[in-house]
Design an enzyme around this catalytic site. Structure first.
Site, PDB file in Angstrom:
ATOM      1  N   HIS A  72       0.846  -1.211   0.000  1.00 24.21           N
ATOM      2  CA  HIS A  72       0.000   0.000   0.000  1.00 24.21           C
ATOM      3  C   HIS A  72       0.873   1.249   0.000  1.00 24.21           C
ATOM      4  CE1 HIS A  72      -3.081  -2.634   2.317  1.00 24.21           C
ATOM      5  NE2 HIS A  72      -3.557  -2.461   1.102  1.00 24.21           N
ATOM      6  N   LYS A  86     -17.894  -6.282   7.758  1.00 22.39           N
ATOM      7  CA  LYS A  86     -16.590  -6.942   7.871  1.00 22.39           C
ATOM      8  C   LYS A  86     -16.155  -7.014   9.325  1.00 22.39           C
ATOM      9  CE  LYS A  86     -14.045  -6.617   3.521  1.00 22.39           C
ATOM     10  NZ  LYS A  86     -12.794  -6.114   2.913  1.00 22.39           N
ATOM     11  N   ARG A 118      -1.902  -6.140  -8.448  1.00 22.42           N
ATOM     12  CA  ARG A 118      -0.700  -6.930  -8.176  1.00 22.42           C
ATOM     13  C   ARG A 118      -0.487  -7.967  -9.257  1.00 22.42           C
ATOM     14  NH1 ARG A 118      -2.923  -8.179  -2.333  1.00 22.42           N
ATOM     15  NH2 ARG A 118      -4.688  -8.292  -3.737  1.00 22.42           N
ATOM     16  N   SER A 177      -2.848  -7.655   3.073  1.00 17.49           N
ATOM     17  CA  SER A 177      -3.090  -7.545   4.515  1.00 17.49           C
ATOM     18  C   SER A 177      -3.528  -8.911   5.061  1.00 17.49           C
ATOM     19  CB  SER A 177      -4.187  -6.518   4.795  1.00 17.49           C
ATOM     20  OG  SER A 177      -3.835  -5.270   4.289  1.00 17.49           O
TER      21      SER A 177
HETATM   22  O1  PNS Z   1      -9.171  -2.912   0.112  1.00 19.67           O
HETATM   23  P1  PNS Z   1     -10.441  -3.422  -0.490  1.00 19.67           P
HETATM   24  O2  PNS Z   1     -11.248  -4.149   0.566  1.00 19.67           O
HETATM   25  O3  PNS Z   1     -10.214  -4.246  -1.714  1.00 19.67           O
HETATM   26  O4  PNS Z   1     -11.292  -2.125  -0.946  1.00 19.67           O
HETATM   27  C1  PNS Z   1     -12.555  -2.267  -1.558  1.00 19.67           C
HETATM   28  C2  PNS Z   1     -13.265  -0.899  -1.691  1.00 19.67           C
HETATM   29  C3  PNS Z   1     -13.322  -0.180  -0.365  1.00 19.67           C
HETATM   30  C4  PNS Z   1     -12.519  -0.043  -2.689  1.00 19.67           C
HETATM   31  C5  PNS Z   1     -14.704  -1.189  -2.229  1.00 19.67           C
HETATM   32  O5  PNS Z   1     -15.306  -2.173  -1.465  1.00 19.67           O
HETATM   33  C6  PNS Z   1     -15.596   0.047  -2.257  1.00 19.67           C
HETATM   34  O6  PNS Z   1     -15.362   0.967  -2.995  1.00 19.67           O
HETATM   35  N1  PNS Z   1     -16.647   0.053  -1.425  1.00 19.67           N
HETATM   36  C7  PNS Z   1     -17.539   1.191  -1.275  1.00 19.67           C
HETATM   37  C8  PNS Z   1     -18.964   0.851  -1.712  1.00 19.67           C
HETATM   38  C9  PNS Z   1     -19.144   1.088  -3.181  1.00 19.67           C
HETATM   39  O7  PNS Z   1     -18.932   2.169  -3.705  1.00 19.67           O
HETATM   40  N2  PNS Z   1     -19.568   0.027  -3.912  1.00 19.67           N
HETATM   41  C10 PNS Z   1     -19.732   0.027  -5.349  1.00 19.67           C
HETATM   42  C11 PNS Z   1     -18.370  -0.069  -6.006  1.00 19.67           C
HETATM   43  S1  PNS Z   1     -18.420  -1.056  -7.392  1.00 19.67           S
END
Ligand code: PNS
Length: 169
Positions: free
Chosen positions: A28, A52, A101, A139
Site C-alpha cells: 500500500h 466486515k 498486483r 493484509s
Molecule cells: O481494500 P479493499 O477491501 O479491496 O477495498 C474495496 C473498496 C473499499 C474499494 C470497495 O469495497 C468500495 O469501494 N466500497 C464502497 C462501496 C461502493 O462504492 N460500492 C460500489 C463499487 S463497485
C-alpha cells in the site's frame, strides 16, 4: 489566467486511494508514494464497513496510516461510508487509485471500475502497479503469517509490525 477558467483543475488534481487497509502494508505504501507523485492531493480513505470483522478498528487503521504517511505533505487520511464515487464527488476528486498486483486482481478491479464509471462517468479509475517486490503481499496474508508464527519483517512498516505483534501474538 487559463487556470481561473479551468475551475476544479485550478485547485489541483485530487485522487482518492480507497481500501480496507487492515492493516496498511508496504505494498500500500509503495502505491501511496507513486500516487503522491502523480496527484496534487492524495486522500487515502478507509471504508467503514459494518459487515466486515476487521482486526483493527477504523480509528486504529486511520491512526496507523497517518503515522506512516506523515512524510508525504500532499497525502491525507480519511474514512468514508456509502458509495465510493459519491464520496469522491464530495471531496472534489476526479480520480480513484487502485493497485493491481497480478492478473487475478484484474477481474474484480475491472468490474468495480466499470460500475463506478457507470455511476459517475466523470470520475476515472487509475490502476497502479505496485513494485514487483510487493506483488505477493496482502493484509490478509500478513495477518495469517504472523498468527501462525511466521516472520512478517519487511512486509509492513515497522510501527505496524509492532502493532500486529501486540494484537495477534
Ligand atoms: O481494500 P479493499 O477491501 O479491496 O477495498 C474495496 C473498496 C473499499 C474499494 C470497495 O469495497 C468500495 O469501494 N466500497 C464502497 C462501496 C461502493 O462504492 N460500492 C460500489 C463499487 S463497485
Amino acid at each position: 489566467m487559463k487556470s481561473l477558467i479551468l475551475g476544479r483543475a485550478s485547485r489541483g488534481r485530487i485522487a482518492i486511494y480507497p481500501g480496507s487497509f487492515d492493516p496498511v502494508t508496504n505494498g500500500h505504501l509503495d502505491l501511496i508514494e507513486r500516487g503522491s507523485r502523480m496527484f496534487d492531493r492524495l486522500i487515502v480513505s478507509i471504508l467503514r464497513n459494518e459487515n466486515k470483522q476487521p482486526l483493527f478498528s477504523v480509528e486504529e487503521r486511520m491512526e496507523m496510516l497517518a503515522e506512516v504517511v506523515e512524510h508525504f505533505p500532499n497525502v491525507e487520511v480519511d474514512s468514508f461510508e456509502g458509495l465510493l464515487v459519491d464520496y469522491a464527488h464530495e471531496k472534489g476528486a476526479g480520480v480513484l487509485v487502485r493497485g493491481i498486483r497480478a492478473v487475478s486482481d484484474y477481474e474484480y478491479e475491472l468490474q468495480m471500475a466499470l460500475m463506478n464509471r457507470r455511476l459517475r462517468p466523470e470520475i476515472e479509475t487509475v490502476f497502479l502497479m505496485a513494485g514487483e517486490a510487493f506483488s505477493f503481499l496482502s493484509s490478509r496474508l500478513v495477518k495469517e503469517v504472523i498468527s501462525l508464527g511466521g516472520n512478517i519483517h519487511g512486509f509492513v512498516p515497522e510501527p505496524i509490525e509492532e502493532r500486529l505483534k501486540k494484537r495477534i501474538l
